[in-house]
Design a protein around this motif. Structure first.
Motif, PDB file in Angstrom:
ATOM      1  N   LEU A   1      29.418   5.728  24.876  1.00 15.31           N
ATOM      2  CA  LEU A   1      29.236   4.380  24.335  1.00 15.31           C
ATOM      3  C   LEU A   1      28.751   4.425  22.892  1.00 15.31           C
ATOM      4  CD1 LEU A   1      27.579   2.704  27.464  1.00 15.31           C
ATOM      5  CD2 LEU A   1      29.837   2.151  26.532  1.00 15.31           C
ATOM      6  N   VAL A   2      27.818   5.328  22.614  1.00 11.41           N
ATOM      7  CA  VAL A   2      27.306   5.472  21.245  1.00 11.41           C
ATOM      8  C   VAL A   2      28.436   5.859  20.291  1.00 11.41           C
ATOM      9  CG1 VAL A   2      25.772   6.815  19.732  1.00 11.41           C
ATOM     10  CG2 VAL A   2      24.958   6.013  21.971  1.00 11.41           C
ATOM     11  N   GLU A   3      29.278   6.783  20.720  1.00 11.82           N
ATOM     12  CA  GLU A   3      30.395   7.210  19.866  1.00 11.82           C
ATOM     13  C   GLU A   3      31.319   6.032  19.553  1.00 11.82           C
ATOM     14  OE1 GLU A   3      30.933  10.118  18.323  1.00 11.82           O
ATOM     15  OE2 GLU A   3      28.953  10.691  19.093  1.00 11.82           O
ATOM     16  N   GLY A   4      31.431   5.102  20.504  1.00 13.63           N
ATOM     17  CA  GLY A   4      32.271   3.932  20.273  1.00 13.63           C
ATOM     18  C   GLY A   4      31.680   2.946  19.291  1.00 13.63           C
ATOM     19  N   VAL A   5      30.361   2.976  19.140  1.00 18.24           N
ATOM     20  CA  VAL A   5      29.691   2.068  18.200  1.00 18.24           C
ATOM     21  C   VAL A   5      29.782   2.586  16.765  1.00 18.24           C
ATOM     22  CG1 VAL A   5      27.470   1.024  17.551  1.00 18.24           C
ATOM     23  CG2 VAL A   5      28.086   1.245  19.970  1.00 18.24           C
ATOM     24  N   LEU A   6      29.739   3.883  16.593  1.00 22.56           N
ATOM     25  CA  LEU A   6      29.611   4.474  15.255  1.00 22.56           C
ATOM     26  C   LEU A   6      30.694   4.038  14.272  1.00 22.56           C
ATOM     27  CD1 LEU A   6      28.423   8.071  16.218  1.00 22.56           C
ATOM     28  CD2 LEU A   6      27.047   6.141  15.408  1.00 22.56           C
ATOM     29  N   PRO A   7      31.956   3.817  14.692  1.00 17.94           N
ATOM     30  CA  PRO A   7      32.950   3.376  13.712  1.00 17.94           C
ATOM     31  C   PRO A   7      32.861   1.893  13.332  1.00 17.94           C
ATOM     32  CG  PRO A   7      33.986   4.499  15.591  1.00 17.94           C
ATOM     33  CD  PRO A   7      32.593   4.159  15.978  1.00 17.94           C
ATOM     34  N   GLN A   8      31.948   1.154  13.963  1.00 12.96           N
ATOM     35  CA  GLN A   8      31.922  -0.306  13.766  1.00 12.96           C
ATOM     36  C   GLN A   8      31.080  -0.700  12.553  1.00 12.96           C
ATOM     37  OE1 GLN A   8      34.037  -1.764  15.618  1.00 12.96           O
ATOM     38  NE2 GLN A   8      34.305  -0.185  17.189  1.00 12.96           N
TER      39      GLN A   8
ATOM     40  N   LEU B   1      27.891  -3.137  19.719  1.00 11.33           N
ATOM     41  CA  LEU B   1      27.722  -2.439  20.989  1.00 11.33           C
ATOM     42  C   LEU B   1      28.725  -2.906  22.037  1.00 11.33           C
ATOM     43  CD1 LEU B   1      25.001  -1.664  19.559  1.00 11.33           C
ATOM     44  CD2 LEU B   1      23.931  -1.782  21.807  1.00 11.33           C
ATOM     45  N   SER B   2      29.178  -4.145  21.897  1.00 13.91           N
ATOM     46  CA  SER B   2      30.093  -4.692  22.914  1.00 13.91           C
ATOM     47  C   SER B   2      31.458  -4.024  22.888  1.00 13.91           C
ATOM     48  CB  SER B   2      30.274  -6.198  22.699  1.00 13.91           C
ATOM     49  OG  SER B   2      31.179  -6.469  21.644  1.00 13.91           O
ATOM     50  N   TYR B   3      31.869  -3.545  21.729  1.00 13.20           N
ATOM     51  CA  TYR B   3      33.237  -3.044  21.615  1.00 13.20           C
ATOM     52  C   TYR B   3      33.504  -1.834  22.518  1.00 13.20           C
ATOM     53  CZ  TYR B   3      33.475  -6.320  17.712  1.00 13.20           C
ATOM     54  OH  TYR B   3      33.447  -7.450  16.939  1.00 13.20           O
ATOM     55  N   PRO B   4      32.638  -0.808  22.539  1.00 14.77           N
ATOM     56  CA  PRO B   4      32.891   0.267  23.516  1.00 14.77           C
ATOM     57  C   PRO B   4      32.614  -0.155  24.961  1.00 14.77           C
ATOM     58  CG  PRO B   4      30.868   0.702  22.304  1.00 14.77           C
ATOM     59  CD  PRO B   4      31.539  -0.463  21.623  1.00 14.77           C
ATOM     60  N   ILE B   5      31.719  -1.125  25.164  1.00 10.65           N
ATOM     61  CA  ILE B   5      31.492  -1.611  26.528  1.00 10.65           C
ATOM     62  C   ILE B   5      32.793  -2.141  27.103  1.00 10.65           C
ATOM     63  CG2 ILE B   5      30.340  -3.397  27.905  1.00 10.65           C
ATOM     64  CD1 ILE B   5      27.903  -3.108  26.083  1.00 10.65           C
ATOM     65  N   SER B   6      33.531  -2.895  26.291  1.00  9.03           N
ATOM     66  CA  SER B   6      34.832  -3.390  26.742  1.00  9.03           C
ATOM     67  C   SER B   6      35.891  -2.294  26.724  1.00  9.03           C
ATOM     68  CB  SER B   6      35.290  -4.550  25.851  1.00  9.03           C
ATOM     69  OG  SER B   6      34.462  -5.665  25.994  1.00  9.03           O
ATOM     70  N   GLY B   7      35.905  -1.507  25.657  1.00 14.37           N
ATOM     71  CA  GLY B   7      36.982  -0.543  25.464  1.00 14.37           C
ATOM     72  C   GLY B   7      36.980   0.594  26.452  1.00 14.37           C
TER      73      GLY B   7
ATOM     74  N   ALA C   1      19.070   4.245  22.529  1.00 15.86           N
ATOM     75  CA  ALA C   1      17.902   3.603  23.132  1.00 15.86           C
ATOM     76  C   ALA C   1      18.201   2.152  23.513  1.00 15.86           C
ATOM     77  CB  ALA C   1      16.717   3.663  22.172  1.00 15.86           C
ATOM     78  N   ILE C   2      18.981   1.461  22.676  1.00 14.37           N
ATOM     79  CA  ILE C   2      19.342   0.083  23.002  1.00 14.37           C
ATOM     80  C   ILE C   2      20.228   0.061  24.243  1.00 14.37           C
ATOM     81  CG2 ILE C   2      20.570  -1.971  22.201  1.00 14.37           C
ATOM     82  CD1 ILE C   2      19.756  -1.186  19.340  1.00 14.37           C
ATOM     83  N   PHE C   3      21.209   0.969  24.322  1.00 12.30           N
ATOM     84  CA  PHE C   3      22.048   1.037  25.515  1.00 12.30           C
ATOM     85  C   PHE C   3      21.213   1.353  26.757  1.00 12.30           C
ATOM     86  CE2 PHE C   3      26.019   1.858  22.899  1.00 12.30           C
ATOM     87  CZ  PHE C   3      26.715   0.744  23.388  1.00 12.30           C
ATOM     88  N   GLU C   4      20.291   2.289  26.625  1.00 10.56           N
ATOM     89  CA  GLU C   4      19.486   2.677  27.784  1.00 10.56           C
ATOM     90  C   GLU C   4      18.683   1.486  28.318  1.00 10.56           C
ATOM     91  OE1 GLU C   4      16.058   5.930  29.119  1.00 10.56           O
ATOM     92  OE2 GLU C   4      17.004   6.066  27.126  1.00 10.56           O
TER      93      GLU C   4
END
Length: 482
Positions: A447-454, A346-352, A473-476
């Motif tokens: 953000l969810v879209e950024g997680v999917l490739p991980q 989840l952190s990767y799109p948060i930063s990206g 739900a976790i992001f929310e």
């Protein structure tokens, strides 16, 4: 005849013991299919079938870590190390801040005292990108060193790993070794030049691992390269090199250690990860939790809980700083073999996807969410979500934070751990959820879209890879933590 009868009795006894192995649930091996005793050829056949079976979970794990040298002042030995390696030309990587500080001065002094020929690359980007990796790779290709030195935090060490990898593979496309599905995730088959890593932060543990993380700018997400071949030959872990860290850097890098320990300890067990590799070189660096990594990860967690608050609050607490540096290395050995899961995913799109937030305490000319901060802000929600899959491990973690094991029921393990985590983050002055970084509810789909490739990390969640709705739900619930 007596010898034949004796052998017959032995075989009969072994067969009897095997057939009755279910009698004791603690010591039986009913879960393991064994070959018939007395048949060496069947054992060989069994071994080949077991190791080469396709489309099933793994049955083995590997332990790989750099050599580590720890002690105040050991940086001064690096020149001798390079002479011992018979290095004729060394590429030294650092960033513009560390280039002005004690750790870099100590390295250069040792190199010059020992007459080591070196070239300096001092423009490593904090939170590197594919562009900054390529610039560092080009420097290595131009100078063709026979050894590398990295002096800095995870960004510097990861950049030096990438420079070493691609300079040894000049024909490779950049995405060849990048983790799938963004890249091809090819195994590293070439021999790399030795890398000596000198960490200056107590956080990433990159001095022990074969992982190099970067922002992939075309997709605005973090990804990385992960293979055992990338791990440094030697990590020089010198407590004197973290004395210049600002309080905010202590905090954010320590949060990375915290999540390395928590995620690797709660990761999917190695023998539930699939598919089984066709060749040992294809076994991923992130294998899932295993008995060896568990020891390093849980101990590192206990150290973080005890020493990180002290290191953040008192810049003169040398004992706390030293212990956090050790904890970072311990956690690096743990997660470098077990892997991390959802907090990192989840952190990767948060930063990206960050465009404007610049964390205090970082002397950079661009917006930045430090990696440890981006990882930690989802941690309470992540462990609420994962606890049902392995409540005993979440209870162990809560106990490390001071909870009373006797009062924690399996069904409340996630909530207890999340509450302890939240209090820990609040006491450290960590931003209150991802909304404090500028994210809103409307940003969650991106953000969810950024997680999917991980997949490399999300598939190691103890319950398996979550779906879009679960990630959302976790992001929310991470918008605000307290």
């Amino acid at each position: 005849m007596a010898a034949s009868a004796s052998r017959s009795n032995v075989v009969r006894l072994l067969s009897l013991l095997q057939s009755s192995s279910n009698a004791c649930p603690c010591h039986s091996h009913a879960h393991t299919a064994l070959p018939t005793p007395g048949s060496f050829s069947s054992l060989l056949k069994y071994g080949r079938q077991y190791a080469n079976a396709a489309d099933s979970t793994d049955y083995a794990f590997e332990m790989a870590a750099s050599n580590i040298r720890f002690g105040p002042g050991v940086t001064s030995e690096i020149g001798m190390d390079l002479n011992n390696l018979h290095a004729k030309k060394v590429a030294v990587y650092t960033d513009k801040t560390i280039a002005k500080l004690h750790p870099m001065r100590a390295v250069i002094e040792s190199l010059e005292m020992n007459k080591v020929n070196y070239v300096l690359y001092d423009t490593v980007r904090v939170e590197p990108t594919d562009t900054s990796f390529k610039q560092a790779i080009e420097f290595a290709r131009q100078h063709r060193p026979d050894a590398f030195v990295a002096v800095g935090g995870g960004s510097v060490m990861d950049t030096a790993k990438a420079a070493s990898l691609y300079s040894a593979n000049p024909e490779a496309d950049f995405l060849d070794f990048v983790n799938a599905p963004i890249g091809k995730g090819l195994p590293v088959r070439s021999k790399l030049k030795p890398l000596i890593a000198v960490p200056t932060t107590a956080g990433t543990g990159s001095e022990t691992t074969g992982t190099a993380i970067f922002d992939y700018e075309p997709l605005h997400v973090k990804t990385g390269i992960a293979h055992r071949a990338l791990k440094p030959l030697l990590g020089i872990v010198d407590p004197l090199n973290t004395r210049s860290m600002p309080s905010q850097v202590h905090a954010s890098s320590g949060l990375d250690v915290l999540c390395h320990a928590l995620e690797s300890y709660t990761a999917l067990p190695y023998n539930q990860r699939s598919p089984r590799p066709r060749d040992p070189i294809e076994r991923p660096a992130y294998q899932g939790s295993n008995p060896i990594s568990d020891i390093w990860s849980l101990h590192a967690l206990k150290m973080v809980v005890e020493f990180l608050p002290r290191a953040v609050k008192d810049p003169e607490d040398f004992e706390a700083q030293q212990q956090m540096l050790l904890a970072s290395t311990f956690a690096g050995i743990g997660f470098g073999n077990a892997g991390v899961h959802l907090c990192h995913g989840l952190s990767y799109p948060i930063s990206g996807l960050n465009k404007t937030y610049k964390h205090p305490g970082y002397d950079v000319d661009h917006s930045i969410i430090p990696h440890g901060v981006s990882v930690a802000l989802s941690a309470p929600s992540v462990f609420r979500f994962t606890a049902a899959s392995c409540p005993d491990r979440h209870i162990d973690a809560a106990v490390a934070f001071g909870a009373d094991r006797a009062t924690i029921k399996a069904e409340s393990a996630g909530e207890v751990l999340a509450e302890r985590l939240t209090r820990f983050l609040q006491d450290l002055g960590v931003p209150n959820g991802i909304s404090a970084l500028g994210y809103k509810y409307s940003d969650i789909p991106a953000l969810v879209e950024g997680v999917l490739p991980q997949h490399r990390v999300t598939k190691l969640a103890p319950a398996g890879e979550p779906g879009r709705e679960q990630i959302a739900a976790i992001f929310e619930s991470s918008l605000k933590n307290y």
